[in-house]
Motif scaffolding. Sequence first.
Motif, PDB file in Angstrom:
ATOM      1  N   PHE A  94      11.253   4.628  -0.083  1.00 28.65           N
ATOM      2  CA  PHE A  94      10.206   5.602  -0.407  1.00 28.65           C
ATOM      3  C   PHE A  94       9.128   4.969  -1.285  1.00 28.65           C
ATOM      4  N   LEU A  95       9.545   4.235  -2.312  1.00 26.20           N
ATOM      5  CA  LEU A  95       8.582   3.628  -3.227  1.00 26.20           C
ATOM      6  C   LEU A  95       7.797   2.508  -2.550  1.00 26.20           C
ATOM      7  N   LEU A  96       8.502   1.676  -1.754  1.00 26.60           N
ATOM      8  CA  LEU A  96       7.818   0.553  -1.102  1.00 26.60           C
ATOM      9  C   LEU A  96       6.797   1.040  -0.071  1.00 26.60           C
ATOM     10  N   VAL A  97       7.183   2.044   0.720  1.00 23.26           N
ATOM     11  CA  VAL A  97       6.231   2.572   1.712  1.00 23.26           C
ATOM     12  C   VAL A  97       5.029   3.176   1.008  1.00 23.26           C
ATOM     13  N   ASN A  98       5.286   3.908  -0.061  1.00 30.17           N
ATOM     14  CA  ASN A  98       4.197   4.558  -0.772  1.00 30.17           C
ATOM     15  C   ASN A  98       3.265   3.529  -1.411  1.00 30.17           C
ATOM     16  N   TRP A  99       3.798   2.467  -1.987  1.00 29.59           N
ATOM     17  CA  TRP A  99       2.989   1.492  -2.731  1.00 29.59           C
ATOM     18  C   TRP A  99       2.250   0.528  -1.810  1.00 29.59           C
ATOM     19  N   PHE A 100       2.960   0.002  -0.777  1.00 26.19           N
ATOM     20  CA  PHE A 100       2.380  -1.071   0.033  1.00 26.19           C
ATOM     21  C   PHE A 100       1.811  -0.603   1.365  1.00 26.19           C
ATOM     22  N   THR A 126       1.079   2.936   2.359  1.00 27.90           N
ATOM     23  CA  THR A 126       0.419   4.234   2.475  1.00 27.90           C
ATOM     24  C   THR A 126      -0.873   4.200   1.654  1.00 27.90           C
ATOM     25  N   PRO A 127      -2.044   4.498   2.331  1.00 24.47           N
ATOM     26  CA  PRO A 127      -3.314   4.519   1.592  1.00 24.47           C
ATOM     27  C   PRO A 127      -3.290   5.627   0.545  1.00 24.47           C
ATOM     28  N   PRO A 128      -3.927   5.424  -0.589  1.00 16.75           N
ATOM     29  CA  PRO A 128      -4.515   4.157  -1.073  1.00 16.75           C
ATOM     30  C   PRO A 128      -3.403   3.183  -1.513  1.00 16.75           C
ATOM     31  N   PHE A 129      -3.538   1.905  -1.093  1.00  9.75           N
ATOM     32  CA  PHE A 129      -2.521   0.886  -1.343  1.00  9.75           C
ATOM     33  C   PHE A 129      -2.502   0.497  -2.822  1.00  9.75           C
ATOM     34  N   GLY A 130      -1.353   0.055  -3.275  1.00 14.05           N
ATOM     35  CA  GLY A 130      -1.196  -0.422  -4.633  1.00 14.05           C
ATOM     36  C   GLY A 130      -1.091   0.675  -5.664  1.00 14.05           C
ATOM     37  N   THR A 131      -0.835   1.887  -5.238  1.00 17.67           N
ATOM     38  CA  THR A 131      -0.669   3.015  -6.161  1.00 17.67           C
ATOM     39  C   THR A 131       0.298   4.005  -5.557  1.00 17.67           C
TER      40      THR A 131
END
Length: 501
Positions: free
Chosen positions: A81-87, A89-94
Amino acid sequence: MRTATTRPEPLPRPGTGLSRRRRRAGLALTLLGLPLLTGLLVAVGEALPLDSVFLLYLLTVVVVAVVGGVLPAMVAAVGSFLLVNWFLTPPFGTLVVESTGRVIDLVVFLLVGLTVSVTVDLGARRRVIGARAQLEAHTLAQLSSTPMALTGPDLVLGHVRALFDLDAVHLVQSQDMDGSNGGADHGIGVTLARAGDQPDTPAAVTEPAGAGLELLVWGRELAGDDVRALRGFAQVAGRAEEGRRLVDEAARGRELAEVDRLRTALLAAVGHDLRTPLAAAKAATSALLSKDIALTPTDQRELLVTVEESIDRLNDLIANLLDLSRLQAGALQPALRPVGVDEVVARALLAHRGAVHVSVRDDLPRVDADPGLFERVVANLVDNAARHTTPGTRVHVTAADTAGAAPPGVSAVRVDQPVDRGAVVLRVIDHGPGVPEHDWEHLFVPFQRLDDSSTTGLGLGLAIADGFTRAMGGTLTPSETPGGGLTMSVTMPASGRTTST
């Protein structure tokens, strides 16, 4: 094939779906697989739809759940969940999500991953419960179906200790049953059976095992399922102890019955065999002392011979009874030394009045024997053969080393039991009615006459001969005489050599 005497494998621990090894493998797969998958998907970029990305991560969570169970799968689900969200899913890196739809996708993904991990773990726990139940039932069935004489409480306690991976298991008799502690058992009652040494700490669990019996266990803390299963094994251990008591009581009953049989036979036989020579001696001495009877010197001599023969019979009877008591008490200690078989046979036949044909060479190997006991063996066998041989025939006494042959006329006599070549076989052969082979095992039982219609003898001769022979390291075996009769073969080890065992 597993039997009741085979120690079982420990029961799977209740509440543990998968082993530690598999859990560690699941965590390792999570820590290595998720970063690798994320790197590949970042490299692919937006060429792959986000729905396909979710499916790939969900597949990873399923694999981790199958391998490592619920804990690694939950870590994988949250990590995905965290990896998909961070890397990815736009906006990336957040961790901020640009649309409500994407939030729903991520939450559903997390819930599906957690649900799959819990489902897989529940399946593993059910398999453990099934395996436990099967192993418990199988072990209980084996112990219950095993004959009582083989299923002792020690065997049951050994199974309990192995199944539950315990330090020690004891079956004790409660103090309130016998009123005493019975020894150093630290106030827990009399220990009847044990598996493992008793620790100095109090028992972890105590379960009733029947009337006045308790099962005490030491070791790890037992869960509820373990305690429930332990109750069943406690009852089995109690029944095994009751079975052992019944077996012991039955054995004591057989011993008492045998003692009673021997006592009855002894009283019947001794009563007859004592009265007969005593009556003859009393009549002869009364005649010798009577002043009303005129006796010639010949008459007086015949009466004195009668007295002597009666006393000899009484002496033989008492000697046989004393020898039997020594054998049964284990107090016989033979003094073995090299002796010549021909010398022993000659001395044994000095007092025998019947016709005996002796064919014993003087160049036979000397045997290790007690001369006095060996003479008694030969004398008893010859006396037994003389009482059963057909009138007009003679008893044959032959001897040969195991590499030699019997003399002419008796060469067909067989020895049923194989012997070592470093031995001498002495055979006492009669040509009487013989004994059926199915009765041979009863030949050496005290006070057995096997349809002997003679009025003399206690039925101890063969029993004493067999006991003396065994005490000297030899064997006494019966066989059929060709043409009818019984052959008794005494096998003694040659001096300086022993028979094979």
